[in-house]
Design an enzyme around this catalytic site. Sequence first.
Site, short mmCIF file in Angstrom:
data_model
loop_
_atom_site.label_atom_id
_atom_site.label_comp_id
_atom_site.label_asym_id
_atom_site.label_seq_id
_atom_site.Cartn_x
_atom_site.Cartn_y
_atom_site.Cartn_z
N GLU A 64 -6.95 -7.60 -0.73
CA GLU A 64 -7.49 -7.61 0.64
C GLU A 64 -8.96 -7.26 0.62
OE1 GLU A 64 -5.32 -5.23 3.52
OE2 GLU A 64 -3.39 -5.84 2.67
N GLU A 72 0.82 -1.23 0.00
CA GLU A 72 0.00 0.00 0.00
C GLU A 72 0.85 1.28 0.00
OE1 GLU A 72 -2.79 -0.27 3.27
OE2 GLU A 72 -4.22 -1.26 1.95
C1 GAL Z 1 -4.41 -2.68 5.01
C2 GAL Z 1 -3.04 -3.32 5.18
C3 GAL Z 1 -3.14 -4.62 5.95
C4 GAL Z 1 -3.98 -4.44 7.17
C5 GAL Z 1 -5.34 -3.90 6.78
C6 GAL Z 1 -6.27 -3.66 7.93
O1 GAL Z 1 -4.29 -1.35 4.76
O2 GAL Z 1 -2.45 -3.55 3.94
O3 GAL Z 1 -1.86 -5.05 6.27
O4 GAL Z 1 -3.34 -3.56 8.00
O5 GAL Z 1 -5.19 -2.68 6.16
O6 GAL Z 1 -6.49 -4.80 8.63
#
Ligand code: GAL
Length: 826
Positions: A253, A184
């Site tokens: 994600e 990110e």
């Molecule tokens: C994203 C990040 C993950 C985790 C997630 C929230 O921004 O890439 O590692 O932190 O948010 O759980």
Amino acid sequence: MKMKHFTRLLSLFFILITSFSLANSTIVSHDERAITINGKRRILLSGSIHYPRSTADMWPDLINKAKDGGLDAIETYVFWNAHEPKRREYDFSGNLDVVRFIKTIQDAGLYSVLRIGPYVCAEWNYGGFPVWLHNMPNMKFRTVNPSFMNEMQNFTTKIVEMMKEEKLFASQGGPIILAQIENEYGNVISSYGAEGKAYIDWCANMANSLDIGVPWLMCQQPNAPQPMLETCNGFYCDQYEPTNPSTPKMWTENWTGWFKNWGGKHPYRTAEDLAFSVARFFQTGGTFQNYYMYHGGTNFGRVAGGPYITTSYDYHAPIDEFGNLNQPKWGHLKQLHTVLKSMEKSLTYGNISRIDLGNSIKATIYTTNEGSSCFIGNVNATANALVNFKGKDYHVPAWSVSVLPDCDKEAYNTAKVNTQTSIMTEDSSKPEKLEWTWRPESAQKMILKGSGDLIAKGLVDQKDVTNDASDYLWYMTRVHLDKKDPLWSRNMTLRVHSNAHVLHAYVNGKYVGNQFVKDGKFDYRFEKKVNHLVHGTNHISLLSVSVGLQNYGAFFESSPTGINGPVSLVGYKGEETIEKDLSQHQWDYKIGLNGYNNKLFSTKSVGHIKWANEKFPTGRMLTWYKAKFKAPLGKEPVIVDFNGLGKGEAWINGQSIGRYWPSFNSSDDGCKDECDYRGEYGSDKCAFMCGEPTQRWYHVPRSFLNASGHNTITLFEEMGGNPSMVNFKTVVVGTVCARAHEHNKVELSCHNRPISAVKFASFGNPVGHCGTFAVGTCQGDKDAVKTVAKECVGKLNCTINVSSDTFGSTLDCGDSPKKLAVELEC
Ligand code: GAL
């Protein structure tokens, strides 16, 4: 042999070798539409399981449950600070054995996605960076800084080499189909100016040069340097389109719930909404989707990030913290996965056409010469729809997607859950009463004399001094006040400007008070009355406690921790305020706890250290407690109840199960009785457990326990608590409920235990929720409770046909769709 023959033979040999290795290797590439594996376009369903958040013995079961849930791949980050705790000293043992984890995925026949980072965020301490890295000279993270780049490259190369050595990349015949560099960075790149772009280009080149033979990902990185593949992270990614038109639409994600903070509520994302987000993603051309998290697990030891990430990292994921299925989420997604997989060819090769049916309802048709597959998506957050599509009527509830693999029959709707709800509970056995022994943390030297083992002029940042070897750092100074000091007044205070996650203050050996953070503002002023200052030397001892180092944001590595000052004594005289700044004094520092250095938590306890069994104290700060206990029998996951304790850390047979803080209740407001899956999800929506301890139960992995029965629990109680209620239990399914729609089959099970009774069953228009079900205005004319009991009681699982054939005629119900509601006891 003639030379000519020999060369021929040699080249034949080489052809054989290469074709052999080619046959073993998997070619992963991509085109604008999809990730392709061995030339075939795929839709890939993946889920995050972080190896150190469970124990190695749990991995096969977790991975098999993921496979059974319909996943193709398991994704994990790699955790630099865990693997390289000291510079060039590595640890890949136990639950850090990442090679074994990847091999376990391979053994299960799944692919794997390796997100090396090595910045990972992940609610992991310091985002995965080792604190020694921060303490290197001229260091700046995540930018074109030679020292940083050198270390980052060193670790990344090390991981890649380890994987290569074990032939774990798909290009070598292994399971790893994708790898990730950075994490990110696009979210913060603008804060780094021109250097940000130079850095991300360097990351891409460095990764590329490692020649892993599978594509590299960069998540949340619009315009990622080629050939890096940019991807999306979020609760929804249907609206996302890669900036590079030759990059397929990928989602690294999909947040299945959310993480929890000390003092925070329990996050909850419905199965309906999660399924909706996935179906929307594939309706809009997605090719790769990863659940973050599929199993969240536990932040053992001090790995939780922060500040204030809890020990539980359950995440409301499809598999819960302890490894149990989180139903209906797991099952509802499984059904969706099966349906999506059945459409793989049309989704990845089909021609796409779209029909706008009005009122935020859109149909998408994927057509190949073999047939077509369709979605009807209703993004309207309140209005259900009856739509006519290709001459047929479909009922599409608000905020849902209907999936029609043959463009005719609805095989799945994201809002129609036919999977059971499992309500987990502690087993009902009588808890063993523990016999506690105790001893104080020997802190008198710090509290009374203010002497430590380091001296500096002025105040220092906590992590700069501790290297994060401990949560605890004492800051101590002396101040001489003679009779004439202008400070003297009736109203004097100690004022500390602090970034300590928790602060405890002592003046002249007496406890003045503490402060912790309830509003997320870790930069605060502590001010407490001190009416026991003396003429002469006064001792001020401050204990700064860290509760997980920050893991997110531009330049997060330099956000202050500890007591950065000013620290002062203040005298209030009428209108006048006199402040005596102590910040530039000489300060003594003491890192960590003596009890920790003496390994009071270890099973090989040192003989000369005495533990008392009399005068058992409760509510006493800085106190160690120890007890023996028998591990609960069986295979169910073990949990320990810390109700009554304050804050601290706990060890089972010498292994830390994490920080605990059950005395920290979440705020009373922000929870609603009803949770509506419709409309956009955010981390607060549908949260529950307001006004309750943030975390009362803690996971005790079976592998930490001795089956022989002799186990030891050790607590370091920082704030003061009462351990007499601590007890061990197993976590099991207590109640199973289902609401299933007519013409479906519902599978019911108490997981590994037999179903013991039917508490409720009605087929018709039953009302209420699990626990409050009641018969509606009509129901089938057969006794539903008896019918279900006959099928299910005494069995490990049963399947019920939700129809009038099973439950009798429902003439009174008219034409409206019928439902079955059941509640079973386990
Ligand atoms: C994203 C990040 C993950 C985790 C997630 C929230 O921004 O890439 O590692 O932190 O948010 O759980």
